[in-house]
Design an enzyme around this catalytic site. Sequence first.
Site, PDB file in Angstrom:
ATOM      1  CB  ILE A  80      -0.982  -0.023   1.194  1.00  0.00           C
ATOM      2  CG1 ILE A  80      -1.803  -1.328   1.161  1.00  0.00           C
ATOM      3  CG2 ILE A  80      -1.909   1.185   1.155  1.00  0.00           C
ATOM      4  CD1 ILE A  80      -2.672  -1.571   2.383  1.00  0.00           C
ATOM      5  CB  ILE A 105      10.015   2.640  12.229  1.00  0.00           C
ATOM      6  CG1 ILE A 105       9.518   1.218  12.450  1.00  0.00           C
ATOM      7  CG2 ILE A 105       9.639   3.157  10.851  1.00  0.00           C
ATOM      8  CD1 ILE A 105       8.003   1.117  12.483  1.00  0.00           C
ATOM      9  CB  THR A 132      -6.517  -3.248  10.137  1.00  0.00           C
ATOM     10  OG1 THR A 132      -7.195  -4.432   9.697  1.00  0.00           O
ATOM     11  CG2 THR A 132      -6.242  -3.422  11.616  1.00  0.00           C
ATOM     12  CE1 TYR A 143      -1.730  -5.786  10.889  1.00  0.00           C
ATOM     13  CE2 TYR A 143      -4.033  -6.460  10.766  1.00  0.00           C
ATOM     14  CZ  TYR A 143      -2.996  -5.650  10.348  1.00  0.00           C
ATOM     15  OH  TYR A 143      -3.240  -4.693   9.398  1.00  0.00           O
ATOM     16  CG  PHE A 192     -13.128  -2.730   5.352  1.00  0.00           C
ATOM     17  CD1 PHE A 192     -12.913  -1.520   6.016  1.00  0.00           C
ATOM     18  CD2 PHE A 192     -14.051  -3.601   5.897  1.00  0.00           C
ATOM     19  CE1 PHE A 192     -13.610  -1.191   7.180  1.00  0.00           C
ATOM     20  CE2 PHE A 192     -14.762  -3.284   7.051  1.00  0.00           C
ATOM     21  CZ  PHE A 192     -14.538  -2.078   7.697  1.00  0.00           C
ATOM     22  CG  LEU A 199      -9.487 -15.082  -2.214  1.00  0.00           C
ATOM     23  CD1 LEU A 199      -9.366 -16.579  -1.922  1.00  0.00           C
ATOM     24  CD2 LEU A 199     -10.938 -14.616  -1.983  1.00  0.00           C
ATOM     25  NE  ARG A 257     -12.845 -11.206   5.349  1.00  0.00           N
ATOM     26  CZ  ARG A 257     -13.705 -11.955   6.046  1.00  0.00           C
ATOM     27  NH1 ARG A 257     -15.013 -11.810   5.885  1.00  0.00           N
ATOM     28  NH2 ARG A 257     -13.266 -12.853   6.898  1.00  0.00           N
TER      29      ARG A 257
END
Length: 321
Positions: A13, A52, A117, A141, A169, A190, A220
């Site tokens: 991302i 980081i 998330t 997580y 999502f 997936l 989803r």
Amino acid sequence: MKRILVTGGAGYIGSHTTLELLDAGYDVVVVDNLSRGHRSAVEPARLREVDILDTPSLVRVMQEKPVDAVIHFAAYIAVGESMQNPGLYFRNNVSGSISLLTAMQEAGVRNIVFSSTAAVYGMPTVVPIPETLPYAPLSVYGETKVMIEKVLAWFGQTHGLRSVCLRYFNASGADPAARTGEDHEPETHLIPLLFRAIETGKPATLFGQDYPTPDGSCIRDYIHVSDLARAHIGAVEWLLKGGESRHFNVGTGAGYSVREVVDAVARVVGKPVPHTWGPRREGDPALLVADSSSLRNELGWVPQDSALDRIVETAWRWYHR
Ligand code: UFG
């Protein structure tokens, strides 16, 4: 020109968001330790190979040139791995984020967009999920993301740090020009696993066909990664205009079942997807769909690339590059 520091900019991302920022006319510097990201995903001149957890090095990057905002992606993302190795996740995702916030404070950077998330909601009691549902993570997580959302709220209260938490999502698809895409190792998502099944002939295992959904498989909210990236631009603009700290869901509000995704992959690729149905995967909610009305109404965000076939088509173009 506004300068944005992107942590984890060599990841999935993060690399898409870096491209969107550059396309929108921002200056970008990327911090990534390349432990999970890919060197090839970032222009060499923009990359600072820094962990980081290394606060002094982060401060130095922020002092090279003034930074107007940070977008913080750098984190581990695998739910299963987080249950096997919680220390790794608390250290990288929680201690790493606190190190980043410490560096920001020292360098006087006061705006942050944080990668959160849908996993903060656990098994949601209301669908589409509004941002007001209480935290109920089911994995280490998810807990690491909840912890940092709370830390950000406290830094806001005590130091005036302003933050936007974007709760993603199901990020999917790839840059339509195939400049970057999804490349996890190991892959758990997936759509790339369905591509792998087509390529190798080894059947993908689909987790559960006895859910209380119309076709029995999990539903989803698949959101194209370029739409997700554009939500970050909106969040940065919001903060730079002086907007208050917020949490926004980033999803389309439409759900697709695992079976529908398999059908879409077969349709777009033009080949059947070898698969078998296995038992449910532990911790999978039947239905995860976002109420994204806040993001649409307040940031004016509109998904452009998140039709399921468009997601699969762009992901396949990248996979097969
Ligand atoms: N699935 C299969 N077989 C597989 C992989 C996935 O049937 O081999 C199914 C899952 O059971 C689920 C759907 O496909 O129903 C999507 O699964 P993904 O693993 O691609 O994504 P998740 O919904 O599990 O997880 C995503 C992110 C997480 C995040 C979560 C938030 O990857 O980081 O959404 O809800 F925490």
